[in-house]
Design a protein around this motif. Structure first.
Motif, PDB file in Angstrom:
ATOM      1  N   ALA A 130    -105.454 -13.797 -47.995  1.00 47.96           N
ATOM      2  CA  ALA A 130    -105.876 -13.285 -46.698  1.00 47.96           C
ATOM      3  C   ALA A 130    -105.970 -14.410 -45.677  1.00 47.96           C
ATOM      4  O   ALA A 130    -106.390 -15.515 -45.988  1.00 47.96           O
ATOM      5  N   LEU A 131    -105.594 -14.099 -44.459  1.00 52.77           N
ATOM      6  CA  LEU A 131    -105.640 -15.028 -43.340  1.00 52.77           C
ATOM      7  C   LEU A 131    -106.707 -14.545 -42.371  1.00 52.77           C
ATOM      8  O   LEU A 131    -106.697 -13.384 -41.968  1.00 52.77           O
ATOM      9  N   GLY A 132    -107.652 -15.413 -42.022  1.00 51.89           N
ATOM     10  CA  GLY A 132    -108.717 -15.030 -41.110  1.00 51.89           C
ATOM     11  C   GLY A 132    -108.177 -14.613 -39.755  1.00 51.89           C
ATOM     12  O   GLY A 132    -107.114 -15.066 -39.320  1.00 51.89           O
ATOM     13  N   MET A 133    -108.923 -13.757 -39.068  1.00 56.08           N
ATOM     14  CA  MET A 133    -108.447 -13.224 -37.803  1.00 56.08           C
ATOM     15  C   MET A 133    -108.201 -14.327 -36.779  1.00 56.08           C
ATOM     16  O   MET A 133    -107.188 -14.311 -36.065  1.00 56.08           O
ATOM     17  N   ASP A 134    -109.107 -15.290 -36.684  1.00 56.10           N
ATOM     18  CA  ASP A 134    -108.928 -16.361 -35.704  1.00 56.10           C
ATOM     19  C   ASP A 134    -107.698 -17.209 -36.027  1.00 56.10           C
ATOM     20  O   ASP A 134    -106.940 -17.604 -35.132  1.00 56.10           O
ATOM     21  N   LYS A 135    -107.462 -17.492 -37.313  1.00 55.41           N
ATOM     22  CA  LYS A 135    -106.269 -18.254 -37.688  1.00 55.41           C
ATOM     23  C   LYS A 135    -105.002 -17.460 -37.409  1.00 55.41           C
ATOM     24  O   LYS A 135    -103.977 -18.028 -36.997  1.00 55.41           O
ATOM     25  N   ALA A 136    -105.052 -16.152 -37.623  1.00 54.42           N
ATOM     26  CA  ALA A 136    -103.882 -15.318 -37.335  1.00 54.42           C
ATOM     27  C   ALA A 136    -103.546 -15.342 -35.850  1.00 54.42           C
ATOM     28  O   ALA A 136    -102.369 -15.379 -35.463  1.00 54.42           O
ATOM     29  N   ILE A 137    -104.566 -15.329 -34.997  1.00 59.51           N
ATOM     30  CA  ILE A 137    -104.341 -15.397 -33.554  1.00 59.51           C
ATOM     31  C   ILE A 137    -103.672 -16.716 -33.182  1.00 59.51           C
ATOM     32  O   ILE A 137    -102.706 -16.760 -32.406  1.00 59.51           O
ATOM     33  N   LEU A 138    -104.162 -17.819 -33.751  1.00 61.55           N
ATOM     34  CA  LEU A 138    -103.587 -19.132 -33.442  1.00 61.55           C
ATOM     35  C   LEU A 138    -102.143 -19.232 -33.909  1.00 61.55           C
ATOM     36  O   LEU A 138    -101.281 -19.775 -33.203  1.00 61.55           O
TER      37      LEU A 138
END
Length: 643
Positions: free
Chosen positions: A527-535
Motif C-alpha cells: 500500500a502507498l500512503g495517500m500523501d505519497k501517492a499525491i507526490l
C-alpha cells in the motif's frame, strides 16, 4: 423598371434560350435546419460508485443517492444464500495480517505523539486500557421496547429489491445480496451472480428501478433522454464498452457521453487545473487535470478507501472495549452502524486530545432501541490516519497500487493503440530510410539490400516492443496493476509515443520514462500512503510549470476524507514532503476539501451536469444508431480522453 426595360430584359432571355443558355432557376428560400437544442431536463447524469449510486437530471440541484446494492430472490428452494461482503475483503485472513496492522498502528502512534498542538503543547498519550476499563462496565439502556424499523416486506415475492429495501431484507428470506461495483470496478467473482452478464443485469435493474421510482422517468420514455456516464480514471475498456451498450441498446437512451470522474470533479468545483484526489468507499484515485485534460501518466488508483477506515475504527474500538459486543463485520446492518459511528466520531484535528465520552443508539428490526455510552481517546484520530499509513489496514497479499493498462486489443476496433503504434513506427522507419538515401546515395543495387535488412531488423524490434492484440491475457478488472517492471516500461514508452511525446523513442526521454515507471512499480504489492501517492502523481507530470499548478491546488472529493481537520492535516503532509526545489516556486499549497462549500461526495456528479450543458460537449455524443453500427470504435472517436 419601366415596360420598355422589361421588354428588353425578356428579349435577352429569349436570345439566351435560343443559344442554349438557360436562365438559372432561383431556388425557394429554405431555412437551414438549426442544430438540435438539447434540453437539460432530458439529460440524466449517472455516477456509479462502489457503495452509492448518484443519479439525477442535469437540472437537479442534488442527485438521488441510493445504496448501490440489489437483493435477488432465489430461483430454487434450498439454494444457498450468498451475501457480498461490505467491510470484509480478501487479504485480511493471512497469518501476518495482524502483525502488519500492529506495525502500522505503531507508526501512527509515533506521529501522533511527536506532533504538537496549535498552542505548542505536546499531546498526552492515551492508552486503550484507560478507555477499556470504563467501556467494559457499560450496559445498554432500553429507550423503546420496539424499534420502528422493520424488515422489508417480501410476501409478494418480488424478483429483486434495490437500495435500502435490499439492505433490510430479513436474512431468513430467500434472497442473496449483491454489490455490482467493487473498488470502482465491476464486481466479478467465481461465485453465483459474479459473471459479467449477471453483474450487468444487476446494474441495469438498479439503475432502471431508480429512474422509475426516484426520478419518475418511465423506461419507455428513455428514448427521449440522453445520459452522461462518469467512469473512473483507471478503467477496464471491455467493461466500459459493455456498460455503454447496456445504456444505449438495452435501456434505450438516445445518446451517451462517457467522461472521467477527475475531469468532472474539476468542472464541478469550478477549477481549470488541479491534482484531484477522489477518496471513495473502497478505492482512492489520484490524477492531475490541466485545462480539462487528465494527464495519463499521473493516474494512480489505491485499493483502499472509507470502508477500510471504518473497519480499522471497529478494530480500535474493540481494543478499547466496544460495549456493543454483538457487532459483526459480516452483518450488513452492523456495517451501516459502523459507517455512521466513523462519520460522527472520527477526525484529523490534532488539537482534540484526551478521553471523551460519546453515545450512540442501535435501531434494528424486531429489536428494542438501545442507548450505549462509549469512551474513546486517540482511536478517533488513529483510524483516519491509516489512509496515510495503510499498513494499519492489515491487507496482505493484495496489489494495492494500479496504473492504467495498455489496451489488449478489441476485434471491433481494428485501429486501436497497437495499430497506431505500429503504423507510426513504420512511418518513422520509412522517413529515416528516405533521409539516409538522400544524404548518402550509393551506386549499384547494394542500397536496396541494406535497407531491406535494416527495415527487417527494425520491424522485428517493433514487434517485440509492441506485441499484437491477443498476445496476452485480457484485463480481469477495471484497472488491474501492472505485473512486471518490463511491462510497465513498455506501457510508458508506448503511451508516450501514441501521444506524440517520444517521437522515435529518443534515448534521453525514454530513459526518463523507464525510471519513472520503475519508481511506480516498486510500490506494487504494498500500500502507498495517500500523501505519497499525491507526490508521485504530481512528479509524473511533464513540466515544472504543470507541477507547480498541481502543488498549488489539490482538490479532494468523495466521501472518504470528510473528517474535521482533514484539510489542514493533508496540507501539512504535502508541505513537509514536497521536493525542496518546489518550495520556493509554489507560493501556497492549497488543499480544497469542500469546493464551493458543497458536499464533496457530489462534486463529480455536479461536474457531469455542468459538462452536459456545454457547447463543446455536443461533439462528444454517441448516438444509439452510431453505436449499433460502429460499436466501440465510437468511444475512440468521441471520448474526450485518450481511449
Amino acid at each position: 423598371m419601366t415596360q420598355t426595360d422589361r421588354d428588353v430584359e425578356n428579349g435577352r432571355d429569349r436570345e439566351k434560350e435560343q443559344r442554349g443558355v438557360k436562365r438559372p432557376i432561383v431556388p425557394a428560400t429554405v431555412p437551414e435546419p438549426a442544430q438540435e437544442q438539447i434540453q437539460a431536463n432530458f439529460l440524466v447524469v449517472i455516477h456509479p460508485g462502489s457503495r452509492s449510486l448518484r443519479i439525477g437530471r442535469a437540472t437537479d440541484t442534488l442527485p438521488v443517492c441510493v445504496p448501490h446494492v440489489i437483493a435477488r430472490r432465489h430461483r430454487q428452494l434450498g439454494q444457498p444464500r450468498r451475501e457480498d461482503p461490505s467491510l470484509l475483503r480478501h487479504g485480511l485472513s493471512a497469518a501476518d495480517s495482524s502483525e502488519q496492522r500492529q506495525s502500522g498502528l505503531k507508526m501512527i502512534d509515533q506521529v501522533i505523539w511527536s506532533r504538537k498542538m496549535s498552542n505548542g503543547v505536546r499531546r498526552t498519550p492515551v492508552s486503550a486500557e484507560q478507555a477499556r476499563l470504563y467501556n467494559r462496565q457499560i450496559r445498554p439502556a432500553v429507550l423503546e421496547p420496539h424499534s420502528k424499523v422493520s424488515w422489508t416486506n417480501t410476501t409478494h415475492q418480488p424478483q429483486y429489491l434495490v437500495g435500502e429495501e435490499a439492505l433490510h431484507v430479513n436474512p431468513s428470506d430467500c434472497y442473496s445480496l449483491h454489490w455490482p461495483v467493487c473498488r470502482g470496478h465491476l464486481n466479478l467473482h467465481s461465485g453465483p451472480g459474479g459473471s459479467l452478464t449477471s453483474v450487468l443485469i444487476d446494474l441495469e435493474n438498479i439503475w432502471a428501478h431508480t429512474l422509475q421510482k426516484q426520478l419518475e422517468i418511465p423506461l419507455k420514455d428513455l428514448k427521449y433522454y440522453r445520459c452522461i456516464l462518469l467512469i473512473p480514471d483507471i478503467y477496464n475498456r471491455q467493461h466500459v464498452k459493455e456498460v455503454v451498450n447496456m445504456l444505449l441498446v438495452k435501456m434505450g437512451f438516445s445518446a451517451v457521453v462517457v467522461h472521467q470522474e477527475s475531469v468532472c470533479a474539476t468542472f464541478g468545483s469550478g477549477l481549470s487545473s488541479a491534482c484531484v484526489v477522489d477518496v471513495g468507499d473502497q478505492k482512492t484515485s489520484v490524477c492531475c487535470v490541466e485545462d480539462g485534460v487528465s494527464h495519463r501518466s499521473s493516474r494512480l488508483c489505491l485499493a483502499y478507501g472509507g470502508s477500510d477506515v471504518t473497519r480499522c475504527f471497529f478494530w480500535l474500538m474493540q481494543r478499547a472495549g466496544f460495549p456493543y459486543r454483538e457487532c459483526q463485520l459480516s452483518n450488513k446492518l452492523d456495517c451501516v452502524l459502523l459507517h455512521q459511528l466513523k462519520e460522527s466520531f472520527c477526525h484529523l484535528d490534532q488539537d482534540i486530545s484526551g478521553l471523551q465520552d460519546h453515545e450512540f443508539r442501535t435501531r434494528f428490526p424486531e429489536s428494542p432501541v438501545l442507548l450505549y455510552q462509549l469512551r474513546l481517546g486517540d482511536e478517533k484520530l488513529q483510524a483516519p490516519m491509516a489512509l496515510f499509513y495503510p499498513a494499519a489496514f492489515g491487507i496482505v497479499g493484495q496489489k494495492m497500487t494500479s496504473l492504467l493498462h495498455r489496451s489488449q486489443g478489441d476485434s471491433e476496433d481494428p485501429h486501436d493503440e497497437h495499430f497506431l503504434l505500429n503504423t507510426q513506427s513504420k512511418q518513422d522507419q520509412s522517413s529515416r530510410a528516405t533521409a539516409d538515401r538522400r544524404a548518402f546515395p550509393k551506386p549499384g543495387g547494394g542500397e536496396g539490400e541494406s535497407n531491406k535488412c535494416d527495415n527487417s531488423s527494425r520491424a522485428t524490434a517493433d514487434r517485440r516492443a509492441f506485441p499484437k492484440p491477443g498476445g496476452g491475457e485480457g484485463e480481469s478488472s477495471m484497472g488491474d496493476p501492472l505485473e512486471k517492471g518490463s511491462l510497465a516500461q513498455d506501457l510508458e514508452l508506448s503511451q508516450a509515443q501514441a501521444e506524440g511525446l517520444v517521437p522515435g523513442a529518443e534515448a534521453e526521454e525514454s530513459s526518463a520514462l523507464v525510471s519513472r515507471s520503475s519508481a511506480i512499480s516498486q510500490f506494487e504489492g504494498k500500500a502507498l500512503g495517500m500523501d505519497k501517492a499525491i507526490l508521485h502523481s504530481i512528479d509524473s507530470c511533464g513540466s515544472d510549470e504543470t507541477k507547480r499548478k498541481m502543488y498549488s491546488c489539490v482538490l479532494v472529493v468523495g466521501g472518504g476524507l470528510m473528517f474535521p481537520g482533514a484539510q489542514e492535516f493533508l496540507q501539512q503532509r504535502i508541505l513537509n514532503k514536497m521536493p525542496p526545489s518546489f518550495r520556493c516556486l509554489v507560493e501556497n499549497v492549497e488543499v480544497i476539501t469542500r469546493p464551493k462549500d458543497t458536499d464533496a461526495r457530489v462534486t463529480a456528479w455536479k461536474g457531469g451536469s455542468v459538462l452536459a450543458c456545454l457547447d463543446t460537449t455536443q461533439e462528444l455524443w454517441i448516438h444509439q444508431r452510431e453505436w449499433q453500427r460502429f460499436g466501440v470504435r465510437m468511444l475512440r472517436e468521441r471520448a474526450a480522453f485518450v481511449w
